[in-house]
Design a protein around this motif. Structure first.
Motif, PDB file in Angstrom:
ATOM      1  N   SER A 147       1.217 -14.860   8.624  1.00 28.96           N
ATOM      2  CA  SER A 147       1.737 -16.126   9.135  1.00 28.96           C
ATOM      3  C   SER A 147       1.243 -17.322   8.330  1.00 28.96           C
ATOM      4  O   SER A 147       1.908 -18.362   8.278  1.00 28.96           O
ATOM      5  N   ASP A 148       0.083 -17.213   7.691  1.00 25.99           N
ATOM      6  CA  ASP A 148      -0.465 -18.314   6.892  1.00 25.99           C
ATOM      7  C   ASP A 148       0.061 -18.309   5.463  1.00 25.99           C
ATOM      8  O   ASP A 148       0.082 -19.344   4.802  1.00 25.99           O
ATOM      9  N   ASP A 149       0.434 -17.145   4.969  1.00 27.84           N
ATOM     10  CA  ASP A 149       0.957 -17.013   3.610  1.00 27.84           C
ATOM     11  C   ASP A 149       2.077 -15.985   3.641  1.00 27.84           C
ATOM     12  O   ASP A 149       1.833 -14.784   3.627  1.00 27.84           O
ATOM     13  N   ARG A 150       3.322 -16.471   3.654  1.00 31.11           N
ATOM     14  CA  ARG A 150       4.451 -15.569   3.818  1.00 31.11           C
ATOM     15  C   ARG A 150       4.794 -14.791   2.557  1.00 31.11           C
ATOM     16  O   ARG A 150       5.790 -14.097   2.499  1.00 31.11           O
ATOM     17  N   GLN A 151       3.940 -14.889   1.549  1.00 32.57           N
ATOM     18  CA  GLN A 151       4.086 -14.033   0.372  1.00 32.57           C
ATOM     19  C   GLN A 151       3.250 -12.763   0.495  1.00 32.57           C
ATOM     20  O   GLN A 151       3.288 -11.917  -0.400  1.00 32.57           O
ATOM     21  N   LEU A 152       2.492 -12.634   1.578  1.00 31.08           N
ATOM     22  CA  LEU A 152       1.636 -11.471   1.791  1.00 31.08           C
ATOM     23  C   LEU A 152       2.197 -10.593   2.899  1.00 31.08           C
ATOM     24  O   LEU A 152       2.516 -11.082   3.985  1.00 31.08           O
ATOM     25  N   VAL A 153       2.308  -9.300   2.617  1.00 37.65           N
ATOM     26  CA  VAL A 153       2.825  -8.321   3.569  1.00 37.65           C
ATOM     27  C   VAL A 153       1.841  -7.162   3.634  1.00 37.65           C
ATOM     28  O   VAL A 153       1.267  -6.761   2.615  1.00 37.65           O
ATOM     29  N   SER A 154       1.617  -6.621   4.820  1.00 38.79           N
ATOM     30  CA  SER A 154       0.678  -5.497   4.961  1.00 38.79           C
ATOM     31  C   SER A 154       1.234  -4.483   5.950  1.00 38.79           C
ATOM     32  O   SER A 154       2.076  -4.809   6.801  1.00 38.79           O
ATOM     33  N   VAL A 155       0.737  -3.260   5.825  1.00 36.97           N
ATOM     34  CA  VAL A 155       1.143  -2.190   6.731  1.00 36.97           C
ATOM     35  C   VAL A 155      -0.019  -1.210   6.879  1.00 36.97           C
ATOM     36  O   VAL A 155      -0.634  -0.806   5.888  1.00 36.97           O
ATOM     37  N   PRO A 156      -0.394  -0.836   8.103  1.00 38.94           N
ATOM     38  CA  PRO A 156      -1.472   0.150   8.295  1.00 38.94           C
ATOM     39  C   PRO A 156      -0.955   1.567   8.015  1.00 38.94           C
ATOM     40  O   PRO A 156       0.224   1.867   8.237  1.00 38.94           O
ATOM     41  N   ILE A 157      -1.846   2.432   7.524  1.00 34.58           N
ATOM     42  CA  ILE A 157      -1.447   3.815   7.245  1.00 34.58           C
ATOM     43  C   ILE A 157      -2.514   4.776   7.756  1.00 34.58           C
ATOM     44  O   ILE A 157      -3.666   4.396   8.010  1.00 34.58           O
ATOM     45  N   GLU A 158      -2.128   6.035   7.892  1.00 32.46           N
ATOM     46  CA  GLU A 158      -3.046   7.094   8.284  1.00 32.46           C
ATOM     47  C   GLU A 158      -3.605   7.781   7.040  1.00 32.46           C
ATOM     48  O   GLU A 158      -2.945   7.853   6.006  1.00 32.46           O
ATOM     49  N   ASP A 159      -4.818   8.313   7.168  1.00 32.86           N
ATOM     50  CA  ASP A 159      -5.417   9.111   6.104  1.00 32.86           C
ATOM     51  C   ASP A 159      -5.045  10.571   6.353  1.00 32.86           C
ATOM     52  O   ASP A 159      -5.485  11.180   7.325  1.00 32.86           O
ATOM     53  N   VAL A 160      -4.196  11.120   5.477  1.00 33.93           N
ATOM     54  CA  VAL A 160      -3.746  12.508   5.660  1.00 33.93           C
ATOM     55  C   VAL A 160      -4.227  13.408   4.531  1.00 33.93           C
ATOM     56  O   VAL A 160      -3.631  14.449   4.257  1.00 33.93           O
ATOM     57  N   GLY A 161      -5.311  13.016   3.877  1.00 30.48           N
ATOM     58  CA  GLY A 161      -5.910  13.895   2.885  1.00 30.48           C
ATOM     59  C   GLY A 161      -5.549  13.549   1.460  1.00 30.48           C
ATOM     60  O   GLY A 161      -4.941  12.507   1.172  1.00 30.48           O
ATOM     61  N   ASP A 162      -5.948  14.444   0.548  1.00 32.95           N
ATOM     62  CA  ASP A 162      -5.753  14.209  -0.881  1.00 32.95           C
ATOM     63  C   ASP A 162      -4.287  14.397  -1.277  1.00 32.95           C
ATOM     64  O   ASP A 162      -3.535  15.122  -0.628  1.00 32.95           O
ATOM     65  N   GLY A 163      -3.923  13.715  -2.370  1.00 31.78           N
ATOM     66  CA  GLY A 163      -2.571  13.839  -2.897  1.00 31.78           C
ATOM     67  C   GLY A 163      -1.975  12.488  -3.249  1.00 31.78           C
ATOM     68  O   GLY A 163      -2.661  11.469  -3.328  1.00 31.78           O
ATOM     69  N   MET A 164      -0.676  12.491  -3.443  1.00 30.47           N
ATOM     70  CA  MET A 164       0.056  11.295  -3.873  1.00 30.47           C
ATOM     71  C   MET A 164       0.711  10.617  -2.678  1.00 30.47           C
ATOM     72  O   MET A 164       1.449  11.239  -1.916  1.00 30.47           O
ATOM     73  N   TYR A 165       0.451   9.298  -2.531  1.00 31.01           N
ATOM     74  CA  TYR A 165       1.030   8.487  -1.466  1.00 31.01           C
ATOM     75  C   TYR A 165       2.104   7.575  -2.084  1.00 31.01           C
ATOM     76  O   TYR A 165       1.834   6.878  -3.073  1.00 31.01           O
TER      77      TYR A 165
END
Length: 652
Positions: A92-110
């Motif tokens: 809300s303070d900087d509308r050029q910034l976007v974030s999303v929470p993720i789960e840790d599902v182990g090693d590999g490519m995300y």
């Protein structure tokens, strides 16, 4: 001011004020510079594209350049392909910034897939990846992320909605001005019945513009609300909560107000002068909302971009909107009237309209060249992109329309009015083709009407092309979008050739250049002396050595479906590396060396290969376009002044 008996003092005053306003706008426009700025493209992410992490982060953050973000959709998939991300949040303070929470599902490519709707109403999208642990990256998966297209090419529906909206704005501004300045001042020469016919036709013209306005506003709003894939009521409700949605609600309200004014005008509840002024200023307000959220305003500079875009549409409105009036109103003036009176009325309207049209052409011309300098700053960008092709076509049609207008003003008008001055101000009586005695249209009048109509049809095509231009990536963006750089070098041996390619990479002087810590796809190809691709009878290996840090990395390359041998590897140290590709094509052991240089990455450095942006670049080509704009402005001001002086002299 006192009005003369024939009303010419007020008329000259009105035309003079209109001319001064146009010249003042022109001077203001010519003072603008051309700053550089960004767009709503991904400029940085945390984790960075290709980052190798020990553990998965709790949140993925994305930072965009230039425009603020209205809506965003970010999806993260884990190594097994499952979606592991939560709700996307815009800061809300900087509308050029976007974030999303993720789960840790182990090693590999995300894999991170993102799509955003920016302040200018355009959507952009893209993909990047990061890895957790030591697991080897999959070459095809990495290539897919590098090949994702992140430019929104617009849709036919969006282009059509914008084109219709522009047509409506031009009608709402140009029709009232031309009616006020060019048509009604000659009403003293025509009958009350004809005036009623003209009133009705002008109301119908403005009503048609209002219908187009409603279609364009509703269509564009629905297109933007569904830009990120959502549909129906939830999509519209989400869109209304954005800045663009608020502007859209304002546009809907203005559309309703204009429709209400027209209903009152049709029922004679308000007088002509009042409803013409109300429609005109309603169109001006609508233009401001469109210009405020235009690509020029959001990508270049909010104030300067808004002014330039507004003046460009306003100038087009003076020119094209006036043609709409001429195409529809001329016939009622000539039917059933005395030949000389009909001829003089049409000639008087064209002379008055010429001042309005020249002002509009000048304003549209200079701002159009400034916009071209912003959005097509190089000849390569202009000639090598869809935007450049459409812009070039549009320019050609504009020049063609100007030619038709010149014939009507300086050739056909002299046939209607032998005392009219030519291009260089000379008055040479020209034999005329008289109006028929039965009051019908003469050959010259028919030519005038058809010339106006052809010019109008051509310019309607120009406006629709403008709708397309505002819906596709500009030449500055498309030309800078060179895609992911791929480079290859090769060495010869007794049995043939070994080629090593890298993606993303550059090459120069038989050396590959890659970025430090960036996962790079290395691909080896064996060919015989005839150039035919051949396979290896033993495992193909890539050995990378860095003498300065005493580092050596050896990797087995996997055979791909197209017969090459590939791997994905990030090199951990900058400087010179030696790469050796070994294999056994056609029973011959081969080990060939290649040179590579790893470019050091500074903390503030990002290397997003997906796009470039040349908007507002201070290039020689852009400079020439700006200079040409100033020349057009000076010539236009002189032409408007001359036309106004000629008109004033005729009134005495």
């Amino acid at each position: 001011m006192r009005r003369s008996p024939d009303g010419t003092d007020d008329e000259r005053s009105m035309l003079g004020r209109a001319t001064l306003v146009g010249i003042a706008l022109l001077v203001v426009v010519s003072l603008f510079t051309m700053p550089a700025a960004g767009h709503a493209y991904l400029s940085e992410s945390n984790p960075q594209n290709g980052a190798a992490l020990d553990t998965a982060p709790e949140t993925v953050e994305l930072s965009y350049a230039g425009d603020g973000i209205e809506l965003a959709d970010v999806t993260v998939h884990g190594p097994d392909g499952s979606e592991i991300s939560g709700d996307t949040t815009i800061d809300s303070d900087d509308r050029q910034l976007v974030s999303v929470p993720i789960e840790d599902v182990g090693d590999g490519m995300y894999t991170v897939q993102w799509e955003v709707l920016a302040d200018d109403g355009h959507t952009t999208s893209g993909t990047f990846f990061f890895t957790v642990g030591e697991e080897q990256l999959d070459r095809d998966a990495v290539r897919d992320t590098y090949s994702e297209d992140d430019d929104d090419d617009g849709t036919l529906f969006e282009s059509g909605a914008k084109g219709i909206l522009l047509l409506a704005l031009i009608g709402l501004v140009g029709i009232p001005i031309t009616a006020w300045v060019a048509v009604y001042p000659v009403s003293g020469r025509i009958t009350s019945t004809t005036i009623e016919q003209i009133d009705l036709r002008i109301i119908q013209l403005v009503a048609g513009s209002a219908v187009l306005l409603a279609l364009g506003v509703v269509g564009l709003g629905l297109t933007r609300s569904t830009a990120l894939g959502a549909t129906g009521g939830p999509a519209v409700q989400q869109f209304i909560g954005t800045t663009l949605g608020t502007i859209w609600l304002g546009q809907l309200a203005l559309t309703g107000a204009i429709v209400g004014i027209l209903i009152a005008a049709y029922r004679n509840i308000i007088e002509r002068r009042a409803w013409l002024a109300a429609v005109f200023f309603g169109g001006i307000a609508m233009q401001l909302t469109v210009s405020w959220s235009s690509h020029s305003a959001t990508a270049v500079d909010r104030l300067q971009g808004t002014v330039i875009d507004f003046v460009h549409i306003f100038g087009a409105g003076l020119w094209v909107g006036g043609l709409v009036v001429l195409a529809v109103v001329v016939q009622p003036l000539v039917r059933g009237r005395e030949p000389i009176a009909a001829r003089e009325s049409v000639a008087a309207i064209i002379r008055r309209y010429s001042i309005v049209a020249l002002t509009g052409v000048t304003l549209a011309g200079i701002t159009g060249l400034f916009l071209a300098a912003w959005h097509a700053p190089t000849a390569e960008a202009l000639l090598g992109t869809l935007y450049g092709t459409v812009l070039t076509t549009k320019t050609g049609l504009v020049l063609f329309a100007l030619g038709i207008g010149g014939v009507v003003r300086f050739v056909l008008l002299r046939s209607l009015d032998p005392t009219a001055q030519g291009v260089f101000g000379r008055t040479q009586p020209t034999p005329t083709v008289p109006v028929r005695e039965d009051g019908g249209e003469s050959t010259t009048l028919r030519r005038v009407i058809w010339g106006v109509r052809i010019e109008l049809v051509v310019l309607i095509g120009v406006i629709l092309l403008s709708g397309m231009l505002t819906s596709i990536p500009t030449a500055a963006v498309a030309a800078g979008d060179e895609g992911i750089p791929q480079a290859s070098i090769e060495t010869e041996h007794d049995g043939g050739v070994v080629e090593l390619s890298a993606l993303p990479a550059d090459d120069a002087n038989d050396r590959l250049f890659v970025h430090e810590y960036e996962p790079v796809i290395y691909e080896a190809t064996f060919r015989d002396q005839s150039g035919e691709q051949i396979s290896s009878d033993r495992t193909v290996r890539l050995l990378a050595t860095h003498e300065e840090s005493d580092t050596a990395i050896e990797i087995d390359l996997e055979e791909t479906q197209d017969g090459t041998y590939a791997t994905v590897q990030a090199l951990p140290a900058h400087g010179d590396w030696d790469l050796r590709v070994s294999g056994q094509p056609e029973d011959t052991f081969v080990a060939e060396w290649f040179e590579l240089y790893v470019i050091i990455d500074h903390p503030e450095h990002t290397h997003d290969h997906s796009h470039g942006d040349l908007t507002g670049e201070q290039t020689p080509f852009a400079g020439w376009l700006g200079l040409l704009g100033l020349v057009v402005g000076v010539i236009g001001m002189v032409a408007v002044s001359i036309e106004t002086i000629r008109f004033g002299r005729r009134q005495h």
